[in-house]
Write an enzyme that holds these catalytic residues in place. Structure first.
Site, PDB file in Angstrom:
ATOM      1  N   ARG A  21       0.955  -1.581   0.040  1.00 50.83           N
ATOM      2  CA  ARG A  21      -0.436   0.068   0.150  1.00 50.83           C
ATOM      3  C   ARG A  21       0.712   1.196  -0.103  1.00 50.83           C
ATOM      4  O   ARG A  21       1.695   1.060   0.709  1.00 50.83           O
ATOM      5  CB  ARG A  21      -1.182   0.342   1.201  1.00 50.83           C
ATOM      6  CG  ARG A  21       0.077  -0.026   2.516  1.00 50.83           C
ATOM      7  CD  ARG A  21      -1.244  -0.061   3.597  1.00 50.83           C
ATOM      8  NE  ARG A  21      -2.319   0.229   3.788  1.00 50.83           N
ATOM      9  CZ  ARG A  21      -3.210  -0.419   3.560  1.00 50.83           C
ATOM     10  NH1 ARG A  21      -3.557  -1.527   3.124  1.00 50.83           N
ATOM     11  NH2 ARG A  21      -4.569   0.139   3.111  1.00 50.83           N
ATOM     12  N   ALA A  73       6.426  -1.999  -4.706  1.00 51.23           N
ATOM     13  CA  ALA A  73       6.916  -1.440  -2.973  1.00 51.23           C
ATOM     14  C   ALA A  73       5.765  -0.344  -3.112  1.00 51.23           C
ATOM     15  O   ALA A  73       5.028  -0.178  -3.727  1.00 51.23           O
ATOM     16  CB  ALA A  73       8.069  -0.785  -2.842  1.00 51.23           C
ATOM     17  N   HIS A  74       5.964   0.279  -2.074  1.00 51.58           N
ATOM     18  CA  HIS A  74       4.492   1.867  -1.692  1.00 51.58           C
ATOM     19  C   HIS A  74       4.650   2.511  -2.573  1.00 51.58           C
ATOM     20  O   HIS A  74       5.549   2.802  -3.158  1.00 51.58           O
ATOM     21  CB  HIS A  74       4.652   2.237  -0.202  1.00 51.58           C
ATOM     22  CG  HIS A  74       5.912   2.915   0.182  1.00 51.58           C
ATOM     23  ND1 HIS A  74       6.300   4.115   0.410  1.00 51.58           N
ATOM     24  CD2 HIS A  74       7.382   2.328   0.846  1.00 51.58           C
ATOM     25  CE1 HIS A  74       7.954   4.421   0.528  1.00 51.58           C
ATOM     26  NE2 HIS A  74       8.420   3.163   0.776  1.00 51.58           N
ATOM     27  N   ASN A  75       3.735   3.337  -3.548  1.00 61.00           N
ATOM     28  CA  ASN A  75       3.753   4.385  -3.694  1.00 61.00           C
ATOM     29  C   ASN A  75       4.159   3.892  -5.344  1.00 61.00           C
ATOM     30  O   ASN A  75       4.084   5.031  -6.187  1.00 61.00           O
ATOM     31  CB  ASN A  75       4.363   5.710  -3.322  1.00 61.00           C
ATOM     32  CG  ASN A  75       3.236   5.979  -2.509  1.00 61.00           C
ATOM     33  OD1 ASN A  75       3.579   5.864  -1.056  1.00 61.00           O
ATOM     34  ND2 ASN A  75       2.024   6.565  -2.630  1.00 61.00           N
TER      35      ASN A  75
END
Length: 340
Positions: free
Chosen positions: A219, A240-242
Site C-alpha cells: 500500500r 513497493a509503496h507508491n
C-alpha cells in the site's frame, strides 16, 4: 470439449487444409501431441516435429510452407499466438461456482454484495466491503474493511486484500496474492534503531489486471500504489509503496520495483529485474531479464540489458568484447615481454 476441424477453423477464422470432419478433444504441445489433439507451430526450432507429430491438426501461420507431406490437417491463421489464446480458452475446463455464499464463510452484515457473487468456504469479508456482480471469491480469501471489488473479478484461494484497496473489473488474482500489505518504511533514529512509518494509503488495481501467485503489492505510505489497466504481473513479484505502473505493462517473475517509481505504458520487463526507487521509466521500455535499473529511462521504447543496465545493443557488443578479455590480456603480456 469436442469440436471438428471444420468448426474450429470457422471459430478462429482460419483456412483449413485437410478434412473438416476430424474430431478434436484437447490441445497439446507439438512434441507430445497424440491423435485427437491440436497443436501449434510458431517457433522455427520446432519445425521438425511437424513431420513426426501424432496430432490430428496443427495451427500454422498463413505464410508457412511445408517441405514434405504430413498426415495432420493444417489450419492457417494470421497470428498463431493470438489464435492459441482463443483456442486454449475454448478447451479450458474451469470449475463453475454457483452464485452463493458458502455457510462456512464469514461475511460481515455491513457489506454491499451483489446477489450474483460466489464466496467460498472459510473466506472472511469485513465490514464496508463492496463486491459487484459476477465476482468469484474462492475459499480461504481475506477481504479487509472498505475494500471495493469490481464486476467479474476472480480471487483464488489464499488471496489477501487489505483495507481500503480497490480491485477493478475483470481482474484475476492468483493463489496467495497480497494486495495492500504494509510498505517497507522506517526512519533511522539517533540511537541507531529504526522507527516504523505508518502506511495509510491503499492499492488500486485498474480493470483487466492479472496478478500472479505469491506476488505482493504494498500500500502507499500516503496516496496509492497503482497498477494500470490491462497490466499483467507474474508470480513472486514485489511492488513497493507508491509505485505506479502504466497500462498494458507486463513484468515477469521474481522482479522487484522499489518505492515511488513510475513505469510507463506498454513496457516489457523480464524476470529477476531490479528497479530502484524514485525513478521514471518511459513508455514502451523493454528490459532484459536480470537487469538492474538504477536511473531514469527517459527515452520511449528503450531496450536495456545488464546491471547497471545500458542500451541493449551496446550491452551485447560490450559483452562480446568482454569474453575476449582474457585472451587480450595474454596478448598484451606477450607483447610486453617482447618489448623488454
Amino acid at each position: 470439449m469436442k469440436i471438428s476441424t471444420g468448426e474450429l477453423t470457422a471459430m478462429v477464422q482460419g483456412t483449413l487444409e485437410g478434412s473438416p470432419d476430424i474430431l478434436l478433444h484437447t490441445a497439446s504441445k507439438i512434441e507430445e501431441a497424440r491423435e485427437g489433439s491440436i497443436c501449434f507451430f510458431a517457433n522455427p526450432k520446432y519445425e521438425n516435429y511437424i513431420y513426426t507429430t501424432s496430432a490430428s491438426a496443427i495451427l500454422v501461420s498463413e505464410e508457412f510452407k511445408l517441405k514434405q507431406p504430413i498426415n495432420a490437417a493444417l489450419i492457417r491463421v494470421k497470428d498463431v499466438y493470438q489464435t492459441v489464446a482463443t483456442l486454449l480458452a475454448a478447451f479450458e475446463n474451469k470449475t463453475k461456482l454457483s452464485s452463493k455464499i458458502d455457510p462456512l464463510s464469514s461475511v460481515n452484515s455491513d457489506t454491499e454484495i451483489d446477489s450474483q457473487v460466489s464466496i467460498g468456504a472459510f473466506s472472511v469479508i469485513h465490514k464496508g466491503v463492496k463486491i459487484a456482480k459476477n465476482v468469484i471469491i474462492h475459499s480461504q480469501v481475506f477481504i479487509d474493511e472498505d475494500v471495493v471489488i469490481g464486476e467479474g473479478s476472480i480471487l483464488l484461494p489464499g488471496v489477501r486484500v487489505h483495507r481500503n484497496c480497490v480491485i477493478g473489473k475483470n481482474c484475476f488474482l492468483n493463489y496467495n496474492v497480497v494486495i495492500g500489505s504494509e510498505g517497507f518504511g522506517f526512519a533511522p533514529t539517533e540511537d541507531g534503531t529504526y522507527k516504523k512509518i505508518a502506511q495509510i494509503g491503499n492499492v488500486i488495481l485498474e480493470d483487466n489486471v492479472e496478478i500472479g501467485a505469491n506476488t505482493c503489492i504494498d500500500r502507499g505510505s500516503m496516496g496509492s500504489t497503482i497498477i494500470g489497466q490491462g497490466s499483467k504481473l507474474d508470480n513472486l513479484i514485489q511492488i513497493a509503496h507508491n509505485v505506479q505502473i502504466g497500462k498494458n505493462t507486463v513484468i515477469a517473475a521474481q522482479s522487484g520495483v522499489a518505492g515511488s517509481t513510475k513505469i510507463g505504458n506498454n513496457c516489457q520487463i523480464g524476470g529477476q529485474v531490479g528497479i530502484v526507487g524514485h525513478i521514471t521509466i518511459a513508455d514502451g521500455a523493454r528490459i532484459q531479464a536480470q537487469s538492474g535499473i538504477a536511473s531514469n529511462v527517459p527515452e520511449p521504447n528503450s531496450k536495456l540489458y545488464g546491471s547497471p543496465a545500458i542500451e541493449y545493443g551496446n550491452y551485447l557488443r560490450s559483452y562480446a568484447e568482454f569474453k575476449k578479455l582474457a585472451d587480450l590480456v595474454k596478448e598484451v603480456r606477450r607483447i610486453g615481454k617482447e618489448i623488454k
